[in-house]
Write a protein that holds these residues in place. Structure first.
Motif, PDB file in Angstrom:
ATOM      1  N   VAL A   4      -2.361  -4.861   3.126  1.00 49.81           N
ATOM      2  CA  VAL A   4      -3.627  -5.007   2.407  1.00 49.81           C
ATOM      3  C   VAL A   4      -4.543  -5.988   3.124  1.00 49.81           C
ATOM      4  N   ARG A   5      -5.818  -5.794   2.930  1.00 51.45           N
ATOM      5  CA  ARG A   5      -6.797  -6.738   3.471  1.00 51.45           C
ATOM      6  C   ARG A   5      -6.645  -8.082   2.782  1.00 51.45           C
ATOM      7  N   LEU A  14      -4.988  -8.070  -7.403  1.00 52.43           N
ATOM      8  CA  LEU A  14      -3.971  -9.104  -7.598  1.00 52.43           C
ATOM      9  C   LEU A  14      -2.849  -8.615  -8.513  1.00 52.43           C
ATOM     10  N   ARG A  15      -3.192  -7.859  -9.562  1.00 55.15           N
ATOM     11  CA  ARG A  15      -2.170  -7.293 -10.446  1.00 55.15           C
ATOM     12  C   ARG A  15      -1.285  -6.307  -9.681  1.00 55.15           C
ATOM     13  N   ASN A  16      -1.895  -5.482  -8.847  1.00 62.50           N
ATOM     14  CA  ASN A  16      -1.121  -4.520  -8.060  1.00 62.50           C
ATOM     15  C   ASN A  16      -0.183  -5.224  -7.090  1.00 62.50           C
ATOM     16  N   ARG A  17      -0.665  -6.286  -6.453  1.00 59.40           N
ATOM     17  CA  ARG A  17       0.196  -7.045  -5.542  1.00 59.40           C
ATOM     18  C   ARG A  17       1.362  -7.660  -6.299  1.00 59.40           C
ATOM     19  N   GLU A  18       1.094  -8.195  -7.483  1.00 59.61           N
ATOM     20  CA  GLU A  18       2.164  -8.786  -8.290  1.00 59.61           C
ATOM     21  C   GLU A  18       3.199  -7.724  -8.666  1.00 59.61           C
ATOM     22  N   SER A  19       2.752  -6.519  -8.997  1.00 52.64           N
ATOM     23  CA  SER A  19       3.684  -5.428  -9.322  1.00 52.64           C
ATOM     24  C   SER A  19       4.567  -5.091  -8.127  1.00 52.64           C
ATOM     25  N   GLN A  22       7.179  -7.818  -7.733  1.00 52.90           N
ATOM     26  CA  GLN A  22       8.220  -7.740  -8.763  1.00 52.90           C
ATOM     27  C   GLN A  22       9.240  -6.660  -8.447  1.00 52.90           C
ATOM     28  N   MET A  23       8.841  -5.654  -7.679  1.00 52.70           N
ATOM     29  CA  MET A  23       9.759  -4.584  -7.269  1.00 52.70           C
ATOM     30  C   MET A  23      10.389  -4.901  -5.911  1.00 52.70           C
ATOM     31  N   ASP A  24      10.309  -6.164  -5.470  1.00 58.78           N
ATOM     32  CA  ASP A  24      10.856  -6.633  -4.198  1.00 58.78           C
ATOM     33  C   ASP A  24      10.193  -5.986  -2.998  1.00 58.78           C
ATOM     34  N   GLY A  25       8.934  -5.592  -3.148  1.00 59.48           N
ATOM     35  CA  GLY A  25       8.174  -5.047  -2.037  1.00 59.48           C
ATOM     36  C   GLY A  25       7.666  -6.153  -1.132  1.00 59.48           C
ATOM     37  N   ILE A  26       7.282  -5.785   0.050  1.00 59.88           N
ATOM     38  CA  ILE A  26       6.747  -6.726   1.029  1.00 59.88           C
ATOM     39  C   ILE A  26       5.251  -6.495   1.150  1.00 59.88           C
ATOM     40  N   ILE A  27       4.492  -7.571   1.087  1.00 62.35           N
ATOM     41  CA  ILE A  27       3.045  -7.507   1.267  1.00 62.35           C
ATOM     42  C   ILE A  27       2.732  -8.153   2.607  1.00 62.35           C
ATOM     43  N   LEU A  28       2.127  -7.376   3.484  1.00 54.42           N
ATOM     44  CA  LEU A  28       1.841  -7.843   4.834  1.00 54.42           C
ATOM     45  C   LEU A  28       0.360  -7.649   5.140  1.00 54.42           C
ATOM     46  N   PRO A  29      -0.379  -8.727   5.360  1.00 53.39           N
ATOM     47  CA  PRO A  29      -1.780  -8.550   5.758  1.00 53.39           C
ATOM     48  C   PRO A  29      -1.840  -8.085   7.210  1.00 53.39           C
ATOM     49  N   GLN A  47      -0.310  -3.506  17.555  1.00 54.60           N
ATOM     50  CA  GLN A  47       0.451  -4.734  17.305  1.00 54.60           C
ATOM     51  C   GLN A  47       0.677  -4.931  15.807  1.00 54.60           C
ATOM     52  N   CYS A  48      -0.341  -4.671  14.994  1.00 48.95           N
ATOM     53  CA  CYS A  48      -0.191  -4.782  13.531  1.00 48.95           C
ATOM     54  C   CYS A  48       0.848  -3.791  13.032  1.00 48.95           C
ATOM     55  N   LEU A  49       0.793  -2.562  13.521  1.00 50.53           N
ATOM     56  CA  LEU A  49       1.752  -1.545  13.119  1.00 50.53           C
ATOM     57  C   LEU A  49       3.160  -1.901  13.599  1.00 50.53           C
ATOM     58  N   ALA A  50       3.275  -2.422  14.788  1.00 54.78           N
ATOM     59  CA  ALA A  50       4.588  -2.821  15.313  1.00 54.78           C
ATOM     60  C   ALA A  50       5.204  -3.912  14.447  1.00 54.78           C
TER      61      ALA A  50
END
Length: 69
Positions: A4-5, A14-19, A22-29, A47-50
């Motif tokens: 995400v940006r 922010l609610r979506n990121r929190e969800s 909570q499901m043990d997902g990884i958020i990577l800017p 490089q971002c994709l790698a």
């Protein structure tokens, strides 16, 4: 995994990121990095994709991997 940006941030995002967290997902800017001196936008995107592919240990040949020192 969610790429995400960094901004703008609003309540729904922010609610979506929190969800996701909570499901043990990884958020990577997908922030570009410049220490490898990219010569093009494509190299920055690769490089971002790698970095994203390296987290779940998916093999790739888009950009050089870090070497242990």
């Amino acid at each position: 995994m969610l790429l995400v940006r960094e901004a703008p941030r609003h309540r729904v995002q922010l609610r979506n990121r929190e969800s996701v967290r909570q499901m043990d997902g990884i958020i990577l800017p997908p922030s570009p990095i410049f220490y490898h001196r990219p010569a093009s936008i494509e190299q920055m995107a690769d490089q971002c994709l790698a970095r994203a592919l390296a987290l779940p240990q998916i093999e790739y040949s888009l950009a050089p991997r870090w070497a242990s020192v």
